[in-house]
Design a protein around this motif. Structure first.
Motif, PDB file in Angstrom:
ATOM      1  N   ASP A 191      -0.402   5.669 -15.587  1.00 13.61           N
ATOM      2  CA  ASP A 191       0.211   4.796 -16.587  1.00 13.61           C
ATOM      3  C   ASP A 191      -0.201   3.336 -16.424  1.00 13.61           C
ATOM      4  OD1 ASP A 191       2.121   6.710 -17.970  1.00 13.61           O
ATOM      5  OD2 ASP A 191       2.688   6.993 -15.873  1.00 13.61           O
ATOM      6  N   GLY A 192      -1.076   3.080 -15.488  1.00 15.35           N
ATOM      7  CA  GLY A 192      -1.520   1.715 -15.252  1.00 15.35           C
ATOM      8  C   GLY A 192      -1.934   1.538 -13.808  1.00 15.35           C
ATOM      9  N   ALA A 193      -2.065   0.286 -13.403  1.00 20.65           N
ATOM     10  CA  ALA A 193      -2.526  -0.032 -12.047  1.00 20.65           C
ATOM     11  C   ALA A 193      -1.737  -1.194 -11.491  1.00 20.65           C
ATOM     12  CB  ALA A 193      -4.013  -0.362 -12.058  1.00 20.65           C
ATOM     13  N   TRP A 194      -1.595  -1.184 -10.179  1.00 18.17           N
ATOM     14  CA  TRP A 194      -0.876  -2.230  -9.440  1.00 18.17           C
ATOM     15  C   TRP A 194      -1.771  -2.691  -8.298  1.00 18.17           C
ATOM     16  CZ3 TRP A 194       2.664  -0.899  -4.893  1.00 18.17           C
ATOM     17  CH2 TRP A 194       3.275  -2.051  -4.380  1.00 18.17           C
ATOM     18  N   TRP A 195      -1.912  -4.014  -8.182  1.00 19.10           N
ATOM     19  CA  TRP A 195      -2.768  -4.606  -7.145  1.00 19.10           C
ATOM     20  C   TRP A 195      -1.891  -5.462  -6.233  1.00 19.10           C
ATOM     21  CZ3 TRP A 195      -6.867  -8.989  -8.115  1.00 19.10           C
ATOM     22  CH2 TRP A 195      -7.643  -9.154  -6.953  1.00 19.10           C
ATOM     23  N   PRO A 196      -1.288  -4.886  -5.212  1.00 20.94           N
ATOM     24  CA  PRO A 196      -0.433  -5.679  -4.305  1.00 20.94           C
ATOM     25  C   PRO A 196      -1.255  -6.690  -3.515  1.00 20.94           C
ATOM     26  CG  PRO A 196      -0.766  -3.481  -3.419  1.00 20.94           C
ATOM     27  CD  PRO A 196      -1.387  -3.475  -4.782  1.00 20.94           C
ATOM     28  N   ARG A 197      -0.571  -7.707  -3.018  1.00 16.85           N
ATOM     29  CA  ARG A 197      -1.233  -8.753  -2.251  1.00 16.85           C
ATOM     30  C   ARG A 197      -1.273  -8.469  -0.748  1.00 16.85           C
ATOM     31  NH1 ARG A 197       0.903 -11.316  -6.702  1.00 16.85           N
ATOM     32  NH2 ARG A 197      -0.415 -12.935  -7.620  1.00 16.85           N
ATOM     33  N   SER A 198      -0.496  -7.509  -0.287  1.00 21.64           N
ATOM     34  CA  SER A 198      -0.420  -7.223   1.147  1.00 21.64           C
ATOM     35  C   SER A 198       0.034  -5.784   1.346  1.00 21.64           C
ATOM     36  CB  SER A 198       0.551  -8.186   1.843  1.00 21.64           C
ATOM     37  OG  SER A 198       1.893  -7.878   1.478  1.00 21.64           O
ATOM     38  N   ARG A 199       0.178  -5.394   2.619  1.00 24.31           N
ATOM     39  CA  ARG A 199       0.707  -4.072   2.969  1.00 24.31           C
ATOM     40  C   ARG A 199       2.198  -4.144   3.330  1.00 24.31           C
ATOM     41  NH1 ARG A 199      -2.742  -0.142   1.200  1.00 24.31           N
ATOM     42  NH2 ARG A 199      -4.913  -0.690   1.682  1.00 24.31           N
ATOM     43  N   ASP A 200       2.837  -5.228   2.961  1.00 20.35           N
ATOM     44  CA  ASP A 200       4.279  -5.380   3.173  1.00 20.35           C
ATOM     45  C   ASP A 200       4.987  -4.734   1.979  1.00 20.35           C
ATOM     46  OD1 ASP A 200       6.894  -6.098   3.570  1.00 20.35           O
ATOM     47  OD2 ASP A 200       6.523  -8.261   3.667  1.00 20.35           O
ATOM     48  N   LEU A 201       5.310  -3.453   2.109  1.00 28.32           N
ATOM     49  CA  LEU A 201       5.824  -2.710   0.964  1.00 28.32           C
ATOM     50  C   LEU A 201       7.174  -3.240   0.486  1.00 28.32           C
ATOM     51  CD1 LEU A 201       5.104  -0.364  -0.881  1.00 28.32           C
ATOM     52  CD2 LEU A 201       6.310   1.169   0.688  1.00 28.32           C
ATOM     53  N   LEU A 202       7.991  -3.736   1.387  1.00 28.39           N
ATOM     54  CA  LEU A 202       9.309  -4.245   1.001  1.00 28.39           C
ATOM     55  C   LEU A 202       9.189  -5.394  -0.003  1.00 28.39           C
ATOM     56  CD1 LEU A 202      12.390  -4.214   1.373  1.00 28.39           C
ATOM     57  CD2 LEU A 202      12.086  -5.800   3.282  1.00 28.39           C
ATOM     58  N   SER A 203       8.417  -6.405   0.348  1.00 27.25           N
ATOM     59  CA  SER A 203       8.295  -7.560  -0.547  1.00 27.25           C
ATOM     60  C   SER A 203       7.441  -7.240  -1.769  1.00 27.25           C
ATOM     61  CB  SER A 203       7.708  -8.754   0.209  1.00 27.25           C
ATOM     62  OG  SER A 203       6.416  -8.455   0.688  1.00 27.25           O
ATOM     63  N   GLU A 204       6.425  -6.407  -1.597  1.00 31.39           N
ATOM     64  CA  GLU A 204       5.548  -6.089  -2.719  1.00 31.39           C
ATOM     65  C   GLU A 204       6.274  -5.260  -3.773  1.00 31.39           C
ATOM     66  OE1 GLU A 204       2.669  -7.299  -3.292  1.00 31.39           O
ATOM     67  OE2 GLU A 204       2.193  -8.218  -1.366  1.00 31.39           O
ATOM     68  N   LEU A 205       7.075  -4.286  -3.343  1.00 31.63           N
ATOM     69  CA  LEU A 205       7.826  -3.485  -4.309  1.00 31.63           C
ATOM     70  C   LEU A 205       8.858  -4.322  -5.043  1.00 31.63           C
ATOM     71  CD1 LEU A 205       8.529  -0.027  -2.622  1.00 31.63           C
ATOM     72  CD2 LEU A 205       7.088  -0.502  -4.609  1.00 31.63           C
ATOM     73  N   ALA A 206       9.506  -5.234  -4.327  1.00 30.31           N
ATOM     74  CA  ALA A 206      10.502  -6.095  -4.982  1.00 30.31           C
ATOM     75  C   ALA A 206       9.868  -6.898  -6.112  1.00 30.31           C
ATOM     76  CB  ALA A 206      11.139  -7.020  -3.949  1.00 30.31           C
TER      77      ALA A 206
END
Length: 226
Positions: free
Chosen positions: A71-86
């Motif tokens: 349904d799309g793409a997500w490009w997180p800035r780090s491997r810190d899943l807690l802050s990236e998911l928020a």
């Protein structure tokens, strides 16, 4: 004589008290001068303004586009899943309804939080090693539906990330899984440097064409699944 002694006695004590108190008075005055000088020499600094966290980098398919496998793409800035998911869910909530659950493969995430607080509610996070593609994020909104996003590795360069976002959010595709799309783009990058040619089907997908399999694969209507 008694009166005289009383006066002398009182006078003695008055004089004695003043003499004993004089160093204290001078010390207090000195401390006041120090405090005044300190306030002049070291003024308090203004409080810094709070800095807003950067918005999530995400590309989503338009309404009405065929669902495909993503349904799309997500490009997180780090491997810190807690802050990236928020940050991601803060963007998606107004678009898709309140996200209540997230599932991910833990292969590329060092820590998997059980719960993520987002704007007054809690999102529960689950992980699966075999059921979910390592490069895919699954999101559920109670009563609204399910969405699958390609996870672009944080270390990906901007050119490759732009290609992957366009491929994952394209109107008619892609028909590739998340990991296959990542691998195809790696080969695409190698071909761009002259190291490896692209297969005809992969080149067709990246040029915006539709695979001959498109007609045989019905749209995957995830928005109707809870």
């Amino acid at each position: 004589m008694g009166a005289t002694e009383g006066i002398s006695h009182i006078g003695f004590h008055v004089v004695s008290f003043s003499a004993r108190d004089e160093p204290r008075t001078a010390a207090r005055a000195g401390r006041r001068r120090v405090r005044i000088m300190s306030a002049t020499l070291y003024p308090s600094l203004p409080h810094p303004e709070p800095v807003a966290a950067p918005a999530a980098r995400v590309a989503l398919k338009d309404d009405g586009a065929s669902r495909g496998l993503l349904d799309g793409a997500w490009w997180p800035r780090s491997r810190d899943l807690l802050s990236e998911l928020a940050a991601l869910i803060d963007v998606l909530d107004p678009l898709w309804g309140r996200i209540t659950r997230v599932a991910v493969n833990p292969k590329y995430w060092p820590i998997i939080p059980r719960r993520v607080p987002v704007d007054g509610h809690i999102v529960r996070v689950g992980w699966f090693t075999s059921e979910i593609d390592p490069h895919k994020l699954l999101l559920l909104s109670y009563g609204a539906g399910r969405w699958d996003l390609l996870i672009i590795p944080p270390e990906t360069g901007p050119d490759a990330a732009a290609r992957l976002m366009a491929a994952a959010s394209g109107r008619d595709g892609p028909l590739l899984t998340a990991s296959a799309l990542i691998a195809a783009d790696a080969r695409h990058g190698a071909a761009a440097t002259g190291d490896e040619p692209l297969a005809p089907d992969e080149a067709w997908e990246y040029e915006g064409g539709a695979s001959t399999l498109s007609a045989a694969v019905p749209p995957d209507d995830r928005r109707g699944r809870a």
